[in-house]
Design an enzyme around this catalytic site. Structure first.
Site, PDB file in Angstrom:
ATOM      1  N   GLU A   1      65.485 -77.859 -79.398  1.00 51.24           N
ATOM      2  CA  GLU A   1      66.128 -77.422 -78.287  1.00 51.24           C
ATOM      3  C   GLU A   1      65.834 -76.016 -77.606  1.00 51.24           C
ATOM      4  OE1 GLU A   1      68.225 -78.321 -81.204  1.00 51.24           O
ATOM      5  OE2 GLU A   1      70.285 -78.846 -80.561  1.00 51.24           O
TER       6      GLU A   1
ATOM      7  N   ARG B   1      60.376 -95.032 -71.756  1.00 49.92           N
ATOM      8  CA  ARG B   1      61.867 -95.150 -71.413  1.00 49.92           C
ATOM      9  C   ARG B   1      62.065 -93.689 -71.257  1.00 49.92           C
ATOM     10  NH1 ARG B   1      64.801 -99.147 -69.961  1.00 49.92           N
ATOM     11  NH2 ARG B   1      62.998-100.415 -70.233  1.00 49.92           N
TER      12      ARG B   1
ATOM     13  N   ASP C   1      66.506 -89.579 -55.578  1.00 48.97           N
ATOM     14  CA  ASP C   1      66.151 -90.365 -57.043  1.00 48.97           C
ATOM     15  C   ASP C   1      65.014 -91.444 -56.507  1.00 48.97           C
ATOM     16  OD1 ASP C   1      66.209 -92.095 -58.817  1.00 48.97           O
ATOM     17  OD2 ASP C   1      68.422 -92.220 -58.979  1.00 48.97           O
TER      18      ASP C   1
ATOM     19  N   LYS D   1      59.498 -97.192 -64.913  1.00 44.64           N
ATOM     20  CA  LYS D   1      59.454 -98.390 -64.090  1.00 44.64           C
ATOM     21  C   LYS D   1      57.798 -98.238 -63.443  1.00 44.64           C
ATOM     22  CE  LYS D   1      64.359 -98.196 -62.754  1.00 44.64           C
ATOM     23  NZ  LYS D   1      65.058 -96.919 -63.117  1.00 44.64           N
TER      24      LYS D   1
ATOM     25  N   TYR E   1      62.964 -80.898 -84.233  1.00 48.95           N
ATOM     26  CA  TYR E   1      63.916 -80.583 -83.269  1.00 48.95           C
ATOM     27  C   TYR E   1      63.561 -79.531 -82.469  1.00 48.95           C
ATOM     28  CZ  TYR E   1      68.620 -82.508 -83.755  1.00 48.95           C
ATOM     29  OH  TYR E   1      69.844 -83.466 -83.708  1.00 48.95           O
TER      30      TYR E   1
ATOM     31  N   THR F   1      62.994 -91.964 -63.241  1.00 48.91           N
ATOM     32  CA  THR F   1      62.802 -92.455 -64.527  1.00 48.91           C
ATOM     33  C   THR F   1      61.425 -92.402 -64.695  1.00 48.91           C
ATOM     34  OG1 THR F   1      62.753 -94.526 -63.775  1.00 48.91           O
ATOM     35  CG2 THR F   1      64.726 -94.164 -64.679  1.00 48.91           C
TER      36      THR F   1
HETATM   37  N1  DSN Z   1      68.627-100.701 -63.971  1.00 47.17           N
HETATM   38  C1  DSN Z   1      67.632-100.100 -62.968  1.00 47.17           C
HETATM   39  C2  DSN Z   1      67.510-101.390 -61.887  1.00 47.17           C
HETATM   40  O1  DSN Z   1      67.087-102.390 -62.666  1.00 47.17           O
HETATM   41  O2  DSN Z   1      67.194-100.853 -61.100  1.00 47.17           O
HETATM   42  C3  DSN Z   1      68.031 -98.876 -62.323  1.00 47.17           C
HETATM   43  O3  DSN Z   1      68.260 -97.986 -63.356  1.00 47.17           O
END
Ligand code: DSN
Length: 433
Positions: free
Chosen positions: A63, A243, A208, A237, A61, A234
């Site tokens: 925090e 993730r 974003d 990707k 932990y 994120t």
């Molecule tokens: N779910 C993602 C996508 O497929 O674009 C975005 O968060």
């Protein structure tokens, strides 16, 4: 007493402890091996990232932030988080402050909203059905329930950002925040222009970059830095990490962002995931990552051209990034039908709304392809041509199960030539039921 003597379950493998779940893992590994993954937001992460993410850091932990924790014993997780932070800032040149704790892209967005706005405040974003994201003001999401979105979209005639609509939305809404960023927009986003419009209206610009963060890191898409006040992403990707999510902010917004993440929106950070982010950022700084990203974009361009040549309505006529948005109605199918036909042969894509959409989000007129995962497996231009050919053949044969099965066997043969990182082919074949 050793821990094994105290509780013999503590040191056993998943296979021994939970054969039921282990059997599910085997089935998923076979699916990943035998399918060609073309969902634009997916990728295969590195062995070293999986090692960090499955590590003992999950036990801690922590925090707070490095050096300012609410728990003792954080010296080493502090070092791991500091590595992640310094590498993230190095990777995105011009960034000033980063918080690497968000559990996901959507939680990074929610935290940024709560740092930048109060409930009821107006903001401007691309609408979901024009390429935007659920967490950018959809009525079913907290961003749309608690804040007041006004949407812009893309031009019906060419699928490009409708700058008049952006300006109109800003003039009408007098927003606190303008969001640039999308899940299904295949062209370069002009962050400088978004910043000029937002800042002239006294609004903050939030970018974003979840889909394109790997492309930006590789220098193959213009950077949102220094134009944006906040940048969310994120990490799994195109960036190919674990993730998760992260938020960049200007130095003068740093404290507000950190407070919004913790204690505003989250409790304990996932230190094993933060360690895995550190690994991914280190690897994204290597020349091999830039070469990978370039191949991903080359593959996307080739796939877009090959699909267009076979009658797909490629929105905007092509792509600048890793994803392709297509109108499939010229082929006589909906997005749902096209996706089902391709899934039947082992080519995984998703149905997607297209500009001027007339069908529901569960049906759609379009599909989205993306090349990050297939490129990680080593697929190249020849495979992109082949995927386009299988796509058109599978759609044409959607009622013909024998033909679909014949195509599926061809797909499996090609897929197995390109191993999935982390899948040991021999072990998997031995365990396959
Ligand atoms: N779910 C993602 C996508 O497929 O674009 C975005 O968060």
């Amino acid at each position: 007493m050793s821990n094994a003597a105290h509780d013999p379950m503590m040191n056993l493998s998943l296979r021994k402890v939970d054969p039921e779940l282990d059997a599910i893992f085997v089935k998923e590994a076979v699916r990943q091996r035998d399918h060609i993954e073309l969902i634009a937001s997916e990728n295969y992460t590195y062995a070293a990232v999986r090692e960090a993410q499955g590590s003992i850091l999950t036990n801690k932990y922590a925090e707070g932030l490095p050096g300012k924790r609410y728990y003792a014993g954080c010296d080493y997780v502090d070092e791991a988080e500091n590595l992640a932070r310094s590498r993230a800032l190095q990777l995105f040149v011009g960034s000033e402050h980063v918080n690497v704790q968000p559990h996901s892209g959507a939680s990074a967005n929610t935290a940024t909203f709560t740092a930048a706005m109060s409930p009821g405040d107006p903001f401007v974003a691309m609408s979901l059905d024009q390429g935007g994201h659920l967490s950018h003001g959809a009525s079913v999401n907290i961003s749309g329930k608690w804040f007041k979105p006004t949407f812009y979209g893309v031009r019906a005639e060419d699928g490009l950002v409708d700058w008049d609509a952006v300006q109109r939305a800003v003039d009408e809404a007098k927003p606190k925040v303008v969001i640039a960023g999308a899940s299904a927009y295949p062209r370069v986003l002009d962050f400088e222009k978004f910043a000029a419009i937002a800042h002239a209206a006294g609004a903050k610009l939030m970018v974003d970059m979840a889909h394109i963060s790997g492309v930006v890191a590789a220098g193959l898409h213009p950077s949102p830095f220094p134009h944006a006040d906040y940048v969310t992403t994120t990490t799994h990707k195109t960036l190919r990490g674990p993730r998760g999510g992260m938020i960049f902010a200007r130095t003068d917004e740093a404290a507000a962002i950190d407070r919004a993440v913790f204690p505003g929106n989250q409790g304990g950070p996932l230190m094993h995931v933060i360690a895995a982010k550190a690994v991914a950022y280190k690897l994204a700084l290597q020349p091999e990552f830039r070469a990978y990203m370039q191949r991903t974009l080359d593959n996307a361009k080739a796939l877009a051209a090959a699909l267009a040549a076979r009658g797909f309505g490629v929105i905007t006529g092509g792509t600048d990034i890793h994803l392709i948005l297509c109108d499939v109605t010229p082929l006589g199918v909906t997005g749902k039908e096209a996706t089902a036909a391709l899934e039947a042969v082992g080519v995984t894509i998703n149905k997607n709304s297209i500009p001027g959409e007339t069908r529901s989000p569960m049906v759609t007129s379009g599909v989205r392809y993306g090349t990050p995962a297939a490129t990680t497996r080593g697929m190249g231009l020849a495979e992109m041509e082949q995927i386009a050919q299988w796509s058109v053949e599978a759609i044409a044969a959607r009622e013909d199960s024998a033909k679909l099965e014949q195509i599926r066997r061809e797909v499996v043969k090609v897929a197995q030539r390109f191993p999935v990182p982390g899948n040991d082919a021999a072990e998997l074949a031995a365990r396959e039921s």
